[in-house]
Design an enzyme around this catalytic site. Structure first.
Site, PDB file in Angstrom:
ATOM      1  N   HIS A 115       0.901  -1.135  -0.068  1.00 16.86           N
ATOM      2  CA  HIS A 115      -0.088   0.062   0.141  1.00 16.86           C
ATOM      3  C   HIS A 115       0.606   1.282   0.001  1.00 16.86           C
ATOM      4  O   HIS A 115       1.859   1.093   0.537  1.00 16.86           O
ATOM      5  CB  HIS A 115      -0.872  -0.232   1.249  1.00 16.86           C
ATOM      6  CG  HIS A 115      -1.752   1.108   1.493  1.00 16.86           C
ATOM      7  ND1 HIS A 115      -1.476   2.314   1.942  1.00 16.86           N
ATOM      8  CD2 HIS A 115      -3.127   0.814   1.274  1.00 16.86           C
ATOM      9  CE1 HIS A 115      -2.795   3.008   1.819  1.00 16.86           C
ATOM     10  NE2 HIS A 115      -3.638   2.184   1.390  1.00 16.86           N
ATOM     11  N   ASP A 192       3.291  -4.248   7.972  1.00 18.93           N
ATOM     12  CA  ASP A 192       2.248  -3.670   7.777  1.00 18.93           C
ATOM     13  C   ASP A 192       1.045  -4.617   8.265  1.00 18.93           C
ATOM     14  O   ASP A 192       0.488  -5.582   7.265  1.00 18.93           O
ATOM     15  CB  ASP A 192       2.150  -3.100   6.365  1.00 18.93           C
ATOM     16  CG  ASP A 192       0.713  -2.296   6.140  1.00 18.93           C
ATOM     17  OD1 ASP A 192      -0.188  -2.502   7.073  1.00 18.93           O
ATOM     18  OD2 ASP A 192       0.478  -1.864   4.768  1.00 18.93           O
ATOM     19  N   GLN A 195      -4.193  -5.099   7.120  1.00 20.03           N
ATOM     20  CA  GLN A 195      -5.157  -6.006   6.613  1.00 20.03           C
ATOM     21  C   GLN A 195      -4.949  -7.517   7.106  1.00 20.03           C
ATOM     22  O   GLN A 195      -5.560  -8.504   6.942  1.00 20.03           O
ATOM     23  CB  GLN A 195      -4.912  -6.220   4.822  1.00 20.03           C
ATOM     24  CG  GLN A 195      -5.387  -4.938   4.297  1.00 20.03           C
ATOM     25  CD  GLN A 195      -6.763  -4.478   4.196  1.00 20.03           C
ATOM     26  OE1 GLN A 195      -7.734  -5.410   4.789  1.00 20.03           O
ATOM     27  NE2 GLN A 195      -6.982  -3.137   3.791  1.00 20.03           N
ATOM     28  N   LYS A 218     -10.533  -0.694  10.789  1.00 19.14           N
ATOM     29  CA  LYS A 218     -10.495  -1.951   9.808  1.00 19.14           C
ATOM     30  C   LYS A 218     -10.674  -3.018  10.738  1.00 19.14           C
ATOM     31  O   LYS A 218     -10.942  -4.035  10.205  1.00 19.14           O
ATOM     32  CB  LYS A 218      -9.035  -2.180   9.108  1.00 19.14           C
ATOM     33  CG  LYS A 218      -8.851  -1.035   8.038  1.00 19.14           C
ATOM     34  CD  LYS A 218      -7.600  -1.174   7.328  1.00 19.14           C
ATOM     35  CE  LYS A 218      -7.017  -0.083   6.586  1.00 19.14           C
ATOM     36  NZ  LYS A 218      -7.845   0.227   5.518  1.00 19.14           N
ATOM     37  N   CYS A 359      -4.834   2.397  -3.489  1.00 15.53           N
ATOM     38  CA  CYS A 359      -3.639   3.077  -2.930  1.00 15.53           C
ATOM     39  C   CYS A 359      -2.434   2.032  -3.174  1.00 15.53           C
ATOM     40  O   CYS A 359      -1.599   1.975  -2.367  1.00 15.53           O
ATOM     41  CB  CYS A 359      -3.841   3.406  -1.572  1.00 15.53           C
ATOM     42  SG  CYS A 359      -4.991   4.502  -1.253  1.00 15.53           S
TER      43      CYS A 359
HETATM   44  N1  PMP Z   1      -1.621  -0.725   4.328  1.00 17.60           N
HETATM   45  C1  PMP Z   1      -2.688  -1.553   3.943  1.00 17.60           C
HETATM   46  C2  PMP Z   1      -2.202  -3.093   3.418  1.00 17.60           C
HETATM   47  C3  PMP Z   1      -3.971  -0.869   3.956  1.00 17.60           C
HETATM   48  O1  PMP Z   1      -4.883  -1.652   3.316  1.00 17.60           O
HETATM   49  C4  PMP Z   1      -4.018   0.239   4.307  1.00 17.60           C
HETATM   50  C5  PMP Z   1      -5.533   0.893   4.289  1.00 17.60           C
HETATM   51  N2  PMP Z   1      -6.210   0.641   3.027  1.00 17.60           N
HETATM   52  C6  PMP Z   1      -3.198   1.197   4.939  1.00 17.60           C
HETATM   53  C7  PMP Z   1      -1.929   0.484   5.058  1.00 17.60           C
HETATM   54  C8  PMP Z   1      -3.535   2.691   5.418  1.00 17.60           C
HETATM   55  O2  PMP Z   1      -4.358   2.245   6.487  1.00 17.60           O
HETATM   56  P1  PMP Z   1      -5.008   3.701   7.146  1.00 17.60           P
HETATM   57  O3  PMP Z   1      -5.591   4.409   6.067  1.00 17.60           O
HETATM   58  O4  PMP Z   1      -5.797   2.985   8.465  1.00 17.60           O
HETATM   59  O5  PMP Z   1      -3.737   4.464   7.631  1.00 17.60           O
END
Ligand code: PMP
Length: 404
Positions: A115, A192, A195, A218, A359
């Site tokens: 991401h 990270d 997910q 999430k 993203c």
């Molecule tokens: N890493 C991953 C794998 C994600 O899916 C996301 C959210 N889509 C993020 C980071 C970022 O999360 P946040 O917007 O809550 O900071």
């Protein structure tokens, strides 16, 4: 079974089929109540007062920290830093650890699955320190091979930062192998878990990762509360990320000393209600049980994959074996832009699904598509949700004027 606990899923006039859990999850009444009760009975600025309301708020905040520590099996609760979200947690590591430890010609290794939140902070560090940002690539199904791990993580590597589960393909990365290799060459590993934490029982001590980041929103908690876990020895040697109130020991006109962990990394008034909401979310998830969560998501993914794969003009990205997916499925419909798919199924069926680059633009470029549709499940989704979704998807091309 759990649906009745989620007010937003029970609007009888217009029931939503919510399939965007990878972006954020819905909130059960227990979490809403916990946040509301805090504001009704316990709200005060923690740490700043010795009066009983402030003490209560502090205790509730610290109880939430203990609950998070137990949730991911951290050794000590001072290893849990509250942040706003995964993005802030990853930036904290990049600024505080990366900018201080990385030197010219060092290498930082990430993967093509990442991401943007796990790419941009490392691009910044690499550029500022004249280091190299390297990618581990995958096969078309999203798997990182042993050879890729061995050839990319070398003696030059100082940081490996890797997602636990891809937010586009739903694949789990081989964390154990990556962590073993990184530690063998003296690199630290950032995971990270945005997910991962919501869908899989996670044990940071067993994994032996050095940092682990995730977002409360999430996994049923409110937006605005996130977590950074770090090994105590590493967090202790890192300088603060943000500076100001609540994180100091002593301040003089020209200098300051800092509070011990975890306060050192929590400058300013914290998100107490968010932390309390996160604790309520963890209690709820523990009550459901990760065995059940995983089993339900696997069943739904399996059904969605099987039904989507029957439609000739649908392309599915990622693992062919649905058992390798953790709640996420990306696809495209030939001849229809993902934004149109999303708008049409929303309009006709009140189905909420994501469209775009998620993203993860480097990954989409690697997959040779500018955008996809994505469905992502949580345990409160049902087979009925899947059937409603499939029924709508089958009509999308007709709505766009195709004759099939
Ligand atoms: N890493 C991953 C794998 C994600 O899916 C996301 C959210 N889509 C993020 C980071 C970022 O999360 P946040 O917007 O809550 O900071």
């Amino acid at each position: 079974m759990f649906r009745q606990d989620f007010p937003i899923l029970n609007d009888i006039n217009n029931p939503v089929v919510y399939l965007d859990n990878g972006a954020t999850t819905q909130k059960p009444q227990a979490v809403i109540n916990a946040v509301r009760d805090y504001y009704i009975a316990e709200n005060a600025n923690p740490l700043r007062g010795l009066y009983s309301l402030s003490v209560k708020a502090t205790e509730a905040y610290e109880k939430a920290r203990q609950s998070v520590a137990k949730f991911i099996n951290a050794k000590e609760s001072c290893e849990i830093i509250f942040t706003r979200n995964t993005t802030e947690s990853l930036n904290l590591i990049a600024y505080s650890y990366g900018m201080n430890k990385i030197q010219e010609n060092d290498e930082i290794v990430i993967s093509i699955l990442e991401h943007h939140s796990n790419i941009l902070p490392w691009q910044m560090v690499a550029k500022a320190k004249k280091a190299t940002l390297k990618y581990m690539y995958t096969d078309v199904e999203g798997n990182i091979s042993d050879e890729e791990i061995l050839s990319k993580i070398t003696e030059k590597t100082k940081i490996v930062s890797i997602t636990q589960v891809s937010n586009v393909l739903g694949v789990k990365t081989p964390l154990e192998k990556i962590i073993k290799r990184a530690h063998a060459v003296g690199a630290i590993v950032v995971v990270d878990g945005a997910q991962g934490a919501p869908h899989l029982a996670t044990d940071v001590q067993k994994l032996d990762c050095d940092f682990y980041a995730f977002s409360g929103h999430k996994m049923l908690a409110p937006m605005g509360i996130g977590v950074l876990y770090g090994k105590k020895s590493l967090l202790e040697e890192m300088p603060p990320f943000l500076r100001g109130g609540e994180m100091i020991d002593m301040v003089t006109e020209q200098d300051a000393t800092f509070a011990p962990l975890p306060e050192k990394f929590e400058a300013g008034t914290p998100n107490v209600s968010g932390a309390i909401g996160l604790k309520a979310a963890i209690d709820y998830l523990n009550n459901v049980g990760f065995d059940k969560i995983e089993a339900q998501e696997k069943e739904l993914i399996d059904l969605a994959y099987t039904e989507l794969a029957k439609i000739p003009y649908v392309t599915i990205y990622g693992p062919k074996n649905p058992a390798l997916r953790y709640g996420v499925l990306s696809f495209n419909i030939e001849g229809v832009h993902p934004h149109d798919v999303s708008s049409l199924v929303d309009y006709h069926g009140n189905i909420a699904l994501r469209a775009g680059h998620h993203c993860a633009q480097p990954l989409l470029k690697f997959l040779k598509t500018p955008s996809t549709n994505r469905i992502s499940f949580y345990f409160y989704n049902t087979k009925e949700d899947v059937y409603k979704f499939i029924e709508q998807i089958k009509q999308v091309r007709k709505w766009m004027g195709y004759n099939d």
